[in-house]
Write an enzyme that holds these catalytic residues in place. Structure first.
Site, PDB file in Angstrom:
ATOM      1  N   HIS A  79       0.847  -1.210   0.000  1.00  0.00           N
ATOM      2  CA  HIS A  79       0.000   0.000   0.000  1.00  0.00           C
ATOM      3  C   HIS A  79       0.875   1.249   0.000  1.00  0.00           C
ATOM      4  O   HIS A  79       0.669   2.172  -0.792  1.00  0.00           O
ATOM      5  CB  HIS A  79      -0.922  -0.020   1.227  1.00  0.00           C
ATOM      6  CG  HIS A  79      -1.560   1.295   1.551  1.00  0.00           C
ATOM      7  ND1 HIS A  79      -2.584   1.837   0.798  1.00  0.00           N
ATOM      8  CD2 HIS A  79      -1.313   2.197   2.543  1.00  0.00           C
ATOM      9  CE1 HIS A  79      -2.947   3.001   1.314  1.00  0.00           C
ATOM     10  NE2 HIS A  79      -2.181   3.257   2.366  1.00  0.00           N
ATOM     11  N   ASP A 108       6.886  22.317 -25.649  1.00  0.00           N
ATOM     12  CA  ASP A 108       6.821  20.955 -25.099  1.00  0.00           C
ATOM     13  C   ASP A 108       7.871  20.866 -23.998  1.00  0.00           C
ATOM     14  O   ASP A 108       8.560  21.849 -23.691  1.00  0.00           O
ATOM     15  CB  ASP A 108       7.101  19.908 -26.202  1.00  0.00           C
ATOM     16  CG  ASP A 108       6.461  18.561 -25.877  1.00  0.00           C
ATOM     17  OD1 ASP A 108       6.712  18.044 -24.790  1.00  0.00           O
ATOM     18  OD2 ASP A 108       5.691  18.061 -26.717  1.00  0.00           O
ATOM     19  N   TRP A 144       7.652  -0.399   3.871  1.00  0.00           N
ATOM     20  CA  TRP A 144       8.154   0.313   2.687  1.00  0.00           C
ATOM     21  C   TRP A 144       9.560   0.849   2.918  1.00  0.00           C
ATOM     22  O   TRP A 144      10.279   1.156   1.969  1.00  0.00           O
ATOM     23  CB  TRP A 144       7.197   1.457   2.299  1.00  0.00           C
ATOM     24  CG  TRP A 144       7.412   2.744   3.041  1.00  0.00           C
ATOM     25  CD1 TRP A 144       7.044   3.012   4.316  1.00  0.00           C
ATOM     26  CD2 TRP A 144       8.049   3.932   2.544  1.00  0.00           C
ATOM     27  NE1 TRP A 144       7.414   4.288   4.671  1.00  0.00           N
ATOM     28  CE2 TRP A 144       8.030   4.884   3.590  1.00  0.00           C
ATOM     29  CE3 TRP A 144       8.627   4.299   1.329  1.00  0.00           C
ATOM     30  CZ2 TRP A 144       8.572   6.161   3.455  1.00  0.00           C
ATOM     31  CZ3 TRP A 144       9.171   5.571   1.213  1.00  0.00           C
ATOM     32  CH2 TRP A 144       9.136   6.486   2.264  1.00  0.00           C
ATOM     33  N   SER A 171      12.920   6.310 -13.445  1.00  0.00           N
ATOM     34  CA  SER A 171      11.815   7.077 -14.024  1.00  0.00           C
ATOM     35  C   SER A 171      11.737   8.469 -13.393  1.00  0.00           C
ATOM     36  O   SER A 171      11.614   9.486 -14.089  1.00  0.00           O
ATOM     37  CB  SER A 171      10.503   6.322 -13.808  1.00  0.00           C
ATOM     38  OG  SER A 171       9.410   7.148 -14.054  1.00  0.00           O
ATOM     39  N   SER A 172      11.815   8.516 -12.057  1.00  0.00           N
ATOM     40  CA  SER A 172      11.714   9.806 -11.365  1.00  0.00           C
ATOM     41  C   SER A 172      12.873  10.723 -11.722  1.00  0.00           C
ATOM     42  O   SER A 172      12.693  11.924 -11.917  1.00  0.00           O
ATOM     43  CB  SER A 172      11.721   9.606  -9.843  1.00  0.00           C
ATOM     44  OG  SER A 172      10.588   8.900  -9.459  1.00  0.00           O
ATOM     45  N   HIS A 255      13.267  11.580   4.022  1.00  0.00           N
ATOM     46  CA  HIS A 255      12.644  12.823   4.458  1.00  0.00           C
ATOM     47  C   HIS A 255      12.460  13.831   3.322  1.00  0.00           C
ATOM     48  O   HIS A 255      11.364  14.368   3.164  1.00  0.00           O
ATOM     49  CB  HIS A 255      13.324  13.449   5.675  1.00  0.00           C
ATOM     50  CG  HIS A 255      12.358  14.408   6.298  1.00  0.00           C
ATOM     51  ND1 HIS A 255      11.328  13.999   7.101  1.00  0.00           N
ATOM     52  CD2 HIS A 255      12.186  15.735   6.125  1.00  0.00           C
ATOM     53  CE1 HIS A 255      10.562  15.032   7.403  1.00  0.00           C
ATOM     54  NE2 HIS A 255      11.064  16.094   6.836  1.00  0.00           N
ATOM     55  N   GLU A 257      11.917  13.037   0.443  1.00  0.00           N
ATOM     56  CA  GLU A 257      10.817  12.427  -0.315  1.00  0.00           C
ATOM     57  C   GLU A 257       9.458  12.982   0.151  1.00  0.00           C
ATOM     58  O   GLU A 257       8.544  13.190  -0.645  1.00  0.00           O
ATOM     59  CB  GLU A 257      10.875  10.906  -0.150  1.00  0.00           C
ATOM     60  CG  GLU A 257       9.693  10.128  -0.691  1.00  0.00           C
ATOM     61  CD  GLU A 257       9.555  10.176  -2.206  1.00  0.00           C
ATOM     62  OE1 GLU A 257      10.557  10.478  -2.881  1.00  0.00           O
ATOM     63  OE2 GLU A 257       8.439   9.929  -2.691  1.00  0.00           O
ATOM     64  N   TYR A 259       8.899  15.922   1.148  1.00  0.00           N
ATOM     65  CA  TYR A 259       8.725  17.255   0.547  1.00  0.00           C
ATOM     66  C   TYR A 259       8.559  17.161  -0.960  1.00  0.00           C
ATOM     67  O   TYR A 259       7.944  18.042  -1.564  1.00  0.00           O
ATOM     68  CB  TYR A 259       9.885  18.169   0.969  1.00  0.00           C
ATOM     69  CG  TYR A 259       9.808  18.398   2.453  1.00  0.00           C
ATOM     70  CD1 TYR A 259       8.863  19.279   2.976  1.00  0.00           C
ATOM     71  CD2 TYR A 259      10.583  17.661   3.332  1.00  0.00           C
ATOM     72  CE1 TYR A 259       8.727  19.422   4.337  1.00  0.00           C
ATOM     73  CE2 TYR A 259      10.447  17.807   4.702  1.00  0.00           C
ATOM     74  CZ  TYR A 259       9.518  18.689   5.201  1.00  0.00           C
ATOM     75  OH  TYR A 259       9.358  18.822   6.549  1.00  0.00           O
ATOM     76  N   SER A 270      -1.175  27.244  -4.402  1.00  0.00           N
ATOM     77  CA  SER A 270      -0.786  28.646  -4.625  1.00  0.00           C
ATOM     78  C   SER A 270      -1.313  29.189  -5.946  1.00  0.00           C
ATOM     79  O   SER A 270      -1.353  30.400  -6.153  1.00  0.00           O
ATOM     80  CB  SER A 270       0.742  28.790  -4.603  1.00  0.00           C
ATOM     81  OG  SER A 270       1.241  28.396  -3.351  1.00  0.00           O
ATOM     82  N   HIS A 304      15.383  12.424  12.627  1.00  0.00           N
ATOM     83  CA  HIS A 304      14.216  12.490  13.537  1.00  0.00           C
ATOM     84  C   HIS A 304      13.323  11.258  13.350  1.00  0.00           C
ATOM     85  O   HIS A 304      12.441  11.024  14.163  1.00  0.00           O
ATOM     86  CB  HIS A 304      13.437  13.804  13.386  1.00  0.00           C
ATOM     87  CG  HIS A 304      12.724  13.988  12.081  1.00  0.00           C
ATOM     88  ND1 HIS A 304      12.630  15.208  11.464  1.00  0.00           N
ATOM     89  CD2 HIS A 304      12.064  13.139  11.274  1.00  0.00           C
ATOM     90  CE1 HIS A 304      11.942  15.072  10.341  1.00  0.00           C
ATOM     91  NE2 HIS A 304      11.591  13.828  10.215  1.00  0.00           N
ATOM     92  N   HIS A 305      13.547  10.497  12.274  1.00  0.00           N
ATOM     93  CA  HIS A 305      12.822   9.234  12.098  1.00  0.00           C
ATOM     94  C   HIS A 305      13.454   8.120  12.937  1.00  0.00           C
ATOM     95  O   HIS A 305      12.942   7.010  12.953  1.00  0.00           O
ATOM     96  CB  HIS A 305      12.840   8.806  10.623  1.00  0.00           C
ATOM     97  CG  HIS A 305      12.100   9.760   9.721  1.00  0.00           C
ATOM     98  ND1 HIS A 305      10.767   9.645   9.452  1.00  0.00           N
ATOM     99  CD2 HIS A 305      12.505  10.865   9.048  1.00  0.00           C
ATOM    100  CE1 HIS A 305      10.374  10.621   8.633  1.00  0.00           C
ATOM    101  NE2 HIS A 305      11.423  11.382   8.378  1.00  0.00           N
ATOM    102  N   THR A 330       7.158  26.957   6.601  1.00  0.00           N
ATOM    103  CA  THR A 330       5.812  26.421   6.360  1.00  0.00           C
ATOM    104  C   THR A 330       4.769  27.406   6.868  1.00  0.00           C
ATOM    105  O   THR A 330       3.734  27.639   6.223  1.00  0.00           O
ATOM    106  CB  THR A 330       5.642  25.049   7.046  1.00  0.00           C
ATOM    107  OG1 THR A 330       6.765  24.235   6.712  1.00  0.00           O
ATOM    108  CG2 THR A 330       4.374  24.355   6.574  1.00  0.00           C
ATOM    109  N   LYS A 333       4.161  30.120   4.461  1.00  0.00           N
ATOM    110  CA  LYS A 333       3.260  29.718   3.363  1.00  0.00           C
ATOM    111  C   LYS A 333       1.801  29.784   3.815  1.00  0.00           C
ATOM    112  O   LYS A 333       0.949  30.327   3.109  1.00  0.00           O
ATOM    113  CB  LYS A 333       3.616  28.308   2.881  1.00  0.00           C
ATOM    114  CG  LYS A 333       4.909  28.278   2.108  1.00  0.00           C
ATOM    115  CD  LYS A 333       5.095  26.966   1.405  1.00  0.00           C
ATOM    116  CE  LYS A 333       6.118  27.116   0.300  1.00  0.00           C
ATOM    117  NZ  LYS A 333       5.650  27.945  -0.803  1.00  0.00           N
ATOM    118  N   ARG A 452       1.683   0.457  15.323  1.00  0.00           N
ATOM    119  CA  ARG A 452       1.334   0.359  13.912  1.00  0.00           C
ATOM    120  C   ARG A 452       1.784  -0.990  13.358  1.00  0.00           C
ATOM    121  O   ARG A 452       2.505  -1.726  14.030  1.00  0.00           O
ATOM    122  CB  ARG A 452       1.957   1.521  13.124  1.00  0.00           C
ATOM    123  CG  ARG A 452       3.451   1.607  13.256  1.00  0.00           C
ATOM    124  CD  ARG A 452       4.035   2.876  12.660  1.00  0.00           C
ATOM    125  NE  ARG A 452       3.954   2.879  11.201  1.00  0.00           N
ATOM    126  CZ  ARG A 452       4.789   3.558  10.405  1.00  0.00           C
ATOM    127  NH1 ARG A 452       5.766   4.294  10.940  1.00  0.00           N
ATOM    128  NH2 ARG A 452       4.651   3.525   9.115  1.00  0.00           N
TER     129      ARG A 452
END
Lengths: 533, 36
Positions: A79, A108, A144, A171-172, A255, A257, A259, A270, A304-305, A330, A333, A452
């Site tokens: 998932h 293009d 994951w 790809s990315s 991390h 990722e 963002y 925006s 921090h993870h 943040t 924003k 979890r």
């Protein structure tokens, strides 16, 4: 103004798309590739969503109901991988493909053949990943994050997992190269960097993040592969390796990722809030600096993870305060979006409703993120449902709502027809109610100590889990409304070129639907400038 | 900017960002090699 630019396209109407399947297999047109990305992403959203339904059905009441614990673990792992790499990221790449050339006045993307490869690698990657569900030992079930040594216990699926992650990364990276090259080299004359729309800006920053961190993930999984099959011991303690090093490398990717999945969402919102507030975006330049600051800070907060893994006190202090610092840009924003709306002539069409919900609900996810940033508190929250609640608030009413908002906002430009506003609002209200019903109780479950990634739980957690499961099934069903809105959009009333009364920017100067070829002659500087004023 | 200059710019930017990506990939594997 729109007529002037529309005139430029008239003589190109005979250059239509190729006929048949070849149009899509060999597509180099940014609009076709954008469409394919968006359809692929929606398909993956439903496949990943079906896995979420399995998870929530199993957790609806205590005890083991429907699936074996091993399969449950596969579901949580798959998932996450599908939603992150198959749904959210490709959706934003699809929006980028469609909108960036239109917004900057380019004909293009700069590298259209590579664009084709970027897309077509993805169905192969996810075909491989999904095929692991039918392999001996089942699909990957180690989470994951793929932490060793657990992930090395995966059965036959392991090399397929690694190969598919590599393909997703390639790809990315190719997509990011294309975005950077296009924005740097193909902007309309006189469109300076600071005149670019916010969606383009946030994507430029996101693309740099992708260039820096996707290879890091690829490096990490390459080392996992060699540990498993080629006798190395990068992460195996028995051979002198260090499993914690994998966590450091993974989160150095992981991390930023986060963002990568939220900065383009900031860009979409925006664009939308000024349109429906009928005011220019408040503090455009400060938004650019804030997005850049968030991107920079995302590189120095990864541990921090890992507070519970163990690290020196100074390390904990550094990562705690660096993480909290992200709240400053943040906050800039959020302030700017609210200031944009302040005394604006606001209307509440579906894209605006999703954007408003984004601002409010993403902020809830941000606040729970601040709570998790506090190292002493995190040691309590770590690996509980509080974390699940936090990142789902950031990713579902955050990223996914922004994608929905963008889809509704630009759908008339893509199809040439207005969607059904009543159905759109029904989709919005159903999604908003059910998303909160699903994820808000998870905060309480986590604070009460529910871990979890478990298929069964103690009876004291039963009530909130039942509520979350009802919410999840309601949210899943609500998304069928979205599919109906898209399919029925072609029957709606004809959209004007500008579509929305308050819209600004080059994309609204081309006809609706956008012609197959646009801006083959770069828009005149005057037109480009007027589009931003 | 004419077409030739634009093509040159596209090639240059693409090569630079590709080099950055490769440097991160190889660099992090090298960190792994040095620390294991």
């Amino acid at each position: 103004m729109s007529t002037t630019v529309a005139d430029l396209h008239e003589h190109h109407e005979d250059h239509g798309p190729a006929k048949g399947i070849g149009r899509w297999l060999f597509a180099t047109n940014h609009k076709d590739i954008g469409t394919m990305y968006l359809i692929f992403s929606l398909t993956m959203f439903f496949i990943g969503g079906a896995m979420a339904m399995v998870i929530r059905s199993e957790l609806a009441i205590p005890g083991l109901q429907f699936v074996h614990p091993e399969f449950f673990n596969s579901m949580t792992t798959m998932h996450a991988l599908i939603m992150v790499f198959g749904a959210v990221m490709p959706a934003f790449v699809g929006l980028a493909n469609w909108m960036i050339p239109l917004m900057i006045g380019a004909p293009d993307m700069a590298l259209p053949r590579m664009n084709n490869w970027s897309f077509w690698i993805l169905p192969v990657a996810f075909g491989i990943l999904l095929s692991t569900l039918f392999m001996p030992g089942g699909a990957p079930a180690g989470g994951w994050t793929m932490y060793p040594p657990l992930i090395l216990q995966t059965g036959d699926a392991f090399p397929f997992l690694i190969f598919s992650v590599h393909l997703m990364g390639i790809s990315s990276i190719m997509g990011a190269i294309n975005v950077i090259v296009t924005i740097i080299n193909m902007r309309a004359p006189d469109m300076s960097l600071l005149k670019m729309p916010m969606f383009v800006w946030t994507w430029l920053i996101t693309a740099y993040l992708l260039i820096a961190v996707m290879p890091v993930l690829a490096g990490a999984v390459t080392m996992l592969l060699t540990d498993q099959f080629f006798g190395t011991s990068f992460f195996l303690a028995a051979g002198g390796g260090d499993p914690v090093m994998f966590q450091h490398i993974f989160w150095f990717f992981g991390h930023p990722e986060v963002y990568i999945m939220i900065l383009p969402a900031f860009g979409v919102v925006s664009e939308i809030i000024p349109t429906f507030s009928r005011k220019p975006l408040f503090g455009h330049d400060s938004m650019v600096y804030a997005a850049s600051s968030i991107a920079f800070l995302s590189f120095i907060v990864w541990a921090h993870h890992m507070f519970t893994v163990g690290m020196p006190l100074t390390g904990q202090m550094f990562f705690m305060f660096a993480t909290m610092l992200i709240a400053v840009p943040t906050g800039v924003k959020i302030f700017n979006w609210v200031a944009t709306m302040w005394r604006g002539a606001m209307t509440f069409e579906t894209p605006m409703l999703f954007s408003l919900a984004f601002v409010f609900l993403f902020t809830i996810g941000g606040f729970s993120g601040l709570m998790l940033a506090a190292a002493p508190a995190d040691i309590q929250y770590h690996d509980t449902y509080f974390v699940v609640a936090h990142f789902h608030y950031v990713l579902v009413p955050g990223s996914v709502f922004a994608i929905m908002a963008g889809a509704y906002y630009w759908l008339p430009k893509w199809t040439g027809h207005m969607y059904n506003e009543t159905l759109g609002k029904l989709h919005f209200w159903a999604s908003t109610i059910f998303v909160n019903l699903t994820f808000f109780p998870m905060h309480f479950l986590g604070l009460a100590g529910m871990p979890r990634r478990i298929p069964d739980y103690s009876t004291q957690f039963a009530d909130f889990n039942t509520v979350a499961s009802i919410g999840a099934i309601g949210f899943g069903l609500s998304q069928l409304i979205f599919v109906w809105v898209i399919l029925s959009a072609w029957k709606g009333s004809k959209a004007t070129d500008r579509v929305w009364e308050g819209s600004h920017g080059l994309e609204w100067t081309v006809p609706s639907p956008a012609p197959y070829h646009t801006f083959e002659t770069p828009p005149k500087a005057r037109i480009a400038n007027e589009a931003f004023d | 900017m004419n077409d030739a200059e634009r093509k040159k710019g596209i090639r240059r930017t693409a090569l630079i960002v590709t080099a950055i990506a490769i440097a991160f990939y190889v660099g992090f594997i090298m960190i792994g090699v040095l620390r294991s």
